[in-house]
Design an enzyme around this catalytic site. Structure first.
Site, PDB file in Angstrom:
ATOM      1  N   ASP A  99       0.862  -1.189   0.000  1.00 42.76           N
ATOM      2  CA  ASP A  99       0.000   0.000   0.000  1.00 42.76           C
ATOM      3  C   ASP A  99       0.897   1.237   0.000  1.00 42.76           C
ATOM      4  O   ASP A  99       1.431   1.634   1.036  1.00 42.76           O
ATOM      5  CB  ASP A  99      -0.913  -0.005   1.225  1.00 42.76           C
ATOM      6  CG  ASP A  99      -2.018  -1.057   1.133  1.00 42.76           C
ATOM      7  OD1 ASP A  99      -1.819  -2.047   0.397  1.00 42.76           O
ATOM      8  OD2 ASP A  99      -3.057  -0.898   1.803  1.00 42.76           O
ATOM      9  N   LYS A 173      -6.805   3.637  -2.890  1.00 47.05           N
ATOM     10  CA  LYS A 173      -7.166   3.541  -1.476  1.00 47.05           C
ATOM     11  C   LYS A 173      -7.348   4.934  -0.898  1.00 47.05           C
ATOM     12  O   LYS A 173      -6.610   5.860  -1.233  1.00 47.05           O
ATOM     13  CB  LYS A 173      -6.063   2.773  -0.733  1.00 47.05           C
ATOM     14  CG  LYS A 173      -6.225   2.674   0.769  1.00 47.05           C
ATOM     15  CD  LYS A 173      -5.077   1.885   1.377  1.00 47.05           C
ATOM     16  CE  LYS A 173      -5.067   1.952   2.890  1.00 47.05           C
ATOM     17  NZ  LYS A 173      -3.926   1.199   3.483  1.00 47.05           N
ATOM     18  N   LYS A 207     -10.211   0.618  -2.251  1.00 42.17           N
ATOM     19  CA  LYS A 207     -10.129   0.209  -0.850  1.00 42.17           C
ATOM     20  C   LYS A 207     -10.491   1.407   0.023  1.00 42.17           C
ATOM     21  O   LYS A 207      -9.909   2.486  -0.119  1.00 42.17           O
ATOM     22  CB  LYS A 207      -8.726  -0.286  -0.503  1.00 42.17           C
ATOM     23  CG  LYS A 207      -8.531  -0.592   0.983  1.00 42.17           C
ATOM     24  CD  LYS A 207      -7.141  -1.140   1.273  1.00 42.17           C
ATOM     25  CE  LYS A 207      -6.895  -1.279   2.776  1.00 42.17           C
ATOM     26  NZ  LYS A 207      -5.561  -1.855   3.080  1.00 42.17           N
TER      27      LYS A 207
END
Length: 247
Positions: A99, A173, A207
């Site tokens: 990430d 995300k 996400k």
């Protein structure tokens, strides 16, 4: 639907941030990983320095739980080279998903070519090693137009440089969960920010992370279309009980 299949059970505090000793924080991480094993969450998200010991724990338990880690965390202003080196080390240590905190400050300053280069190089590295990659855009640091623009930038770089079979391995995300806001404003995922991301990320996945503490909130995000939820309250969410933590 099994909500556990959507949950990235997340613990990213340093010992100092948690207000505990390193030994105590290591025990927290161990217990967090053990919980993920027992609950069969899809993934446990940890800082890079916790990957090796967590991997040993998962292997010893013959668990299918994946390990995710953060790159350039939490501010995202590391150089591309620093982020790539950090990601390479994480991969070598056993991380399954990466990430990356995108350089949203550079984006806000109009350094679009730098941001595009970062997305290209980071995504290329992850996909070359068959890892999923998630680009954290830090929605609390952006206005509505910037959320749309940065999400679209990531999507366009991926579409232009990779093939359709790769798209499911790249996410946009929402948040780190560590961004400091003023006036008590949310520092994580909100319904408007997630809708904007979903509308502009496709065919990439989204996400939602930051501030999701209840099963109702998680289900709302899933119903909107997110494929992963990052949360420190994974067990409380899956059990449908009120989260009592402060992170």
């Amino acid at each position: 639907m099994n909500i556990k299949h959507y949950l990235d059970s997340t613990y990213l505090k340093t010992a100092k941030q948690a207000g505990v000793s390193e030994k105590e924080n290591n025990q927290i991480v161990y217990d967090f990983v053990q919980e993920a094993i027992e609950e069969k969450f899809i993934l446990v998200m940890l800082r890079p320095d916790k990957i090796v010991v967590a991997k040993k724990q998962l292997v010893a338990a013959a668990s299918k739980v994946l390990i995710g880690t953060v790159i350039g965390f939490p501010e995202g202003t590391f150089s591309i080279e620093e982020k790539i080196n950090e990601a390479k080390t994480a991969i070598e240590n056993g991380a399954d998903e990466l990430d990356f905190v995108i350089n949203f400050e550079a984006f806000k300053l109009g350094k679009i070519d730098l941001v595009k280069k970062e997305v290209l190089q980071g995504t290329k590295l992850a996909l070359a090693h068959r890892k999923k990659i998630k680009w954290i855009i830090e929605v609390a640091a952006l206005n509505g137009s910037q959320i749309i623009q940065l999400t679209s930038l990531i999507k366009n770089v991926v579409i232009a440089n990779f093939t359709e079979k790769d798209f499911d391995s790249v996410f946009v995300k929402s948040s780190t969960g560590f961004y400091k806001t003023s006036n008590g404003l949310p520092n994580g995922a909100t319904i408007p920010s997630i809708i904007a991301m979903l509308e502009n990320a496709f065919p990439l996945q989204v996400k939602a992370s930051g501030g999701i503490k209840t099963k109702e909130e998680a289900l709302q995000m899933i119903q909107l279309g997110v494929k992963r939820i990052g949360t420190s309250a994974a067990k409380s969410i899956s059990d449908g009980i009120l989260y009592s933590g402060n992170y």
